[in-house]
Design a protein around this motif. Structure first.
Motif, PDB file in Angstrom:
ATOM      1  N   ALA A   1      29.587 140.565 132.009  1.00 34.60           N
ATOM      2  CA  ALA A   1      30.712 141.047 130.948  1.00 34.60           C
ATOM      3  C   ALA A   1      29.895 140.822 129.562  1.00 34.60           C
ATOM      4  O   ALA A   1      30.020 141.486 128.409  1.00 34.60           O
ATOM      5  CB  ALA A   1      31.791 140.568 131.139  1.00 34.60           C
ATOM      6  N   GLU A   2      29.590 139.414 129.303  1.00 38.48           N
ATOM      7  CA  GLU A   2      29.181 138.856 128.053  1.00 38.48           C
ATOM      8  C   GLU A   2      27.911 139.296 127.564  1.00 38.48           C
ATOM      9  O   GLU A   2      27.604 139.894 126.663  1.00 38.48           O
ATOM     10  CB  GLU A   2      29.016 137.500 128.179  1.00 38.48           C
ATOM     11  CG  GLU A   2      30.451 136.723 128.253  1.00 38.48           C
ATOM     12  CD  GLU A   2      31.080 136.729 129.832  1.00 38.48           C
ATOM     13  OE1 GLU A   2      30.473 137.206 130.474  1.00 38.48           O
ATOM     14  OE2 GLU A   2      31.919 136.043 129.833  1.00 38.48           O
TER      15      GLU A   2
ATOM     16  N   LEU B   1      28.454 143.176 126.592  1.00 38.19           N
ATOM     17  CA  LEU B   1      29.085 143.291 125.337  1.00 38.19           C
ATOM     18  C   LEU B   1      27.924 143.162 124.378  1.00 38.19           C
ATOM     19  O   LEU B   1      27.937 144.031 123.098  1.00 38.19           O
ATOM     20  CB  LEU B   1      30.160 142.112 125.184  1.00 38.19           C
ATOM     21  CG  LEU B   1      30.881 142.439 123.771  1.00 38.19           C
ATOM     22  CD1 LEU B   1      31.581 143.527 123.556  1.00 38.19           C
ATOM     23  CD2 LEU B   1      31.789 141.015 123.623  1.00 38.19           C
TER      24      LEU B   1
ATOM     25  N   LEU C   1      35.116 143.094 128.354  1.00 38.56           N
ATOM     26  CA  LEU C   1      35.707 142.002 128.523  1.00 38.56           C
ATOM     27  C   LEU C   1      37.055 141.912 129.240  1.00 38.56           C
ATOM     28  O   LEU C   1      37.989 140.915 129.253  1.00 38.56           O
ATOM     29  CB  LEU C   1      35.794 141.188 127.385  1.00 38.56           C
ATOM     30  CG  LEU C   1      34.448 140.947 126.589  1.00 38.56           C
ATOM     31  CD1 LEU C   1      34.617 140.132 125.036  1.00 38.56           C
ATOM     32  CD2 LEU C   1      33.287 140.218 127.666  1.00 38.56           C
TER      33      LEU C   1
ATOM     34  N   PHE D   1      36.484 136.276 129.578  1.00 31.10           N
ATOM     35  CA  PHE D   1      35.299 135.767 128.658  1.00 31.10           C
ATOM     36  C   PHE D   1      35.039 134.305 128.865  1.00 31.10           C
ATOM     37  O   PHE D   1      35.878 133.421 129.086  1.00 31.10           O
ATOM     38  CB  PHE D   1      35.290 135.971 127.213  1.00 31.10           C
ATOM     39  CG  PHE D   1      34.221 135.650 126.371  1.00 31.10           C
ATOM     40  CD1 PHE D   1      33.298 136.391 126.313  1.00 31.10           C
ATOM     41  CD2 PHE D   1      34.384 134.339 125.806  1.00 31.10           C
ATOM     42  CE1 PHE D   1      31.836 136.071 125.530  1.00 31.10           C
ATOM     43  CE2 PHE D   1      33.054 133.877 125.004  1.00 31.10           C
ATOM     44  CZ  PHE D   1      31.985 134.624 124.947  1.00 31.10           C
TER      45      PHE D   1
END
Length: 287
Positions: free
Chosen positions: A92-93, A96, A137, A141
């Motif tokens: 996810a991080e 992004l 996210l 997070f």
């Protein structure tokens, strides 16, 4: 070809990239670099057949080797950095940060001759990015120091694709047919990367093979040809902002296919991405 037409053609790439997550999930458990080799080989083969049918193969001879090196570095470099980032940091991080590339396209486009970067372009990109962030996210997070190398690679990933897209406009006289060679070279480079870092696992079902072929024909094939037309001849700033529709549409496709569930983040993201694109479109019209 008018600027508006080229922009519309470029947006086809965004629509095709919305299918990337679905077909990638369907191609499991094929490892990333092997999938890269298979799909880019298909995308390159389709381009070569297109050249043969149109009798345009000789066009490739007039293109400097530096252009081929640039295009291959853009396609292979982006995917290599993206896969490496996902291995070293939470998806996810890393995803992004990697998805900062549309915002970077908008910002870097102001350095191009004949382009005027307005405040509306930047505001629209930021609003759309916040919408994309809601999707990426949606499961939370977290940050760990051990993930730092992966997050740095994700940043380079975003810079690579935005740089490739913006600099492609400086190569506006280079025919789009060159993308076929970019795809072939990217497939060839993916083979040693696969052999060095992965275990060979082929699709284990008919749907898996269909997903691989679909990827090669669409999100990792036709998408790069129409994107080339869009960034060279269309409104590159509007395309950059509109690219944030890809994660939204991708999530919708996954929900329809049963791979994900609907949520309030999806609705909020749809509103933010649409508003951001509208702001950027208005800025382009005023420009």
């Amino acid at each position: 070809m008018t600027r508006a037409t080229a922009t519309s053609i470029g947006f086809i790439a965004v629509l095709l990239w919305a299918l990337l997550a679905l077909f990638t999930a369907g191609s499991a458990p094929v490892p990333p670099f092997l999938l890269n080799a298979l799909t880019f080989a298909i995308g390159g083969a389709v381009g070569m057949v297109w050249l043969l049918v149109r009798g345009r193969v000789t066009v490739l001879q007039s293109i400097p080797w530096t252009v081929y090196a640039f295009g291959t570095a853009g396609l292979f470099g982006y995917h290599a950095l993206y896969y490496s980032a996902l291995r070293l940091a939470p998806p996810a991080e890393a995803g992004l940060i990697a998805y900062l590339w549309p915002l970077f396209i908008v910002l870097f486009s102001g350095l191009l001759p004949g382009e005027r970067l307005r405040a509306g372009h930047i505001l629209g990109a930021l609003v759309s990015f916040s919408g994309a962030a809601l999707i990426v996210l949606r499961n939370g997070f977290s940050f760990e120091a051990s993930a730092t190398p992966g997050l740095i690679l994700a940043g380079f990933c975003a810079l690579t694709w935005s740089g490739y897209s913006v600099l492609s406009r400086r190569l506006g006289t280079t025919p789009t047919e060159a993308v076929a060679v970019f795809c072939v070279f990217t497939a060839l480079l993916s083979v040693p990367a696969h052999l060095a870092f992965e275990t060979t696992i082929w699709p284990n079902s008919g749907f898996g093979w269909v997903s691989v072929v679909a990827l090669g024909l669409g999100p990792v094939g036709l998408a790069f040809y129409v994107w080339d037309i869009g960034v060279k001849r269309g409104d590159i700033q509007l395309l950059g902002v509109a690219s944030y529709a890809a994660p939204l549409l991708s999530t919708v496709v996954l929900i329809v296919a049963g791979f994900a569930q609907a949520s309030w983040q999806l609705v909020a993201a749809a509103v933010l991405i649409t508003v951001g694109a509208g702001i950027a479109a208005l800025a382009s019209r005023r420009a």
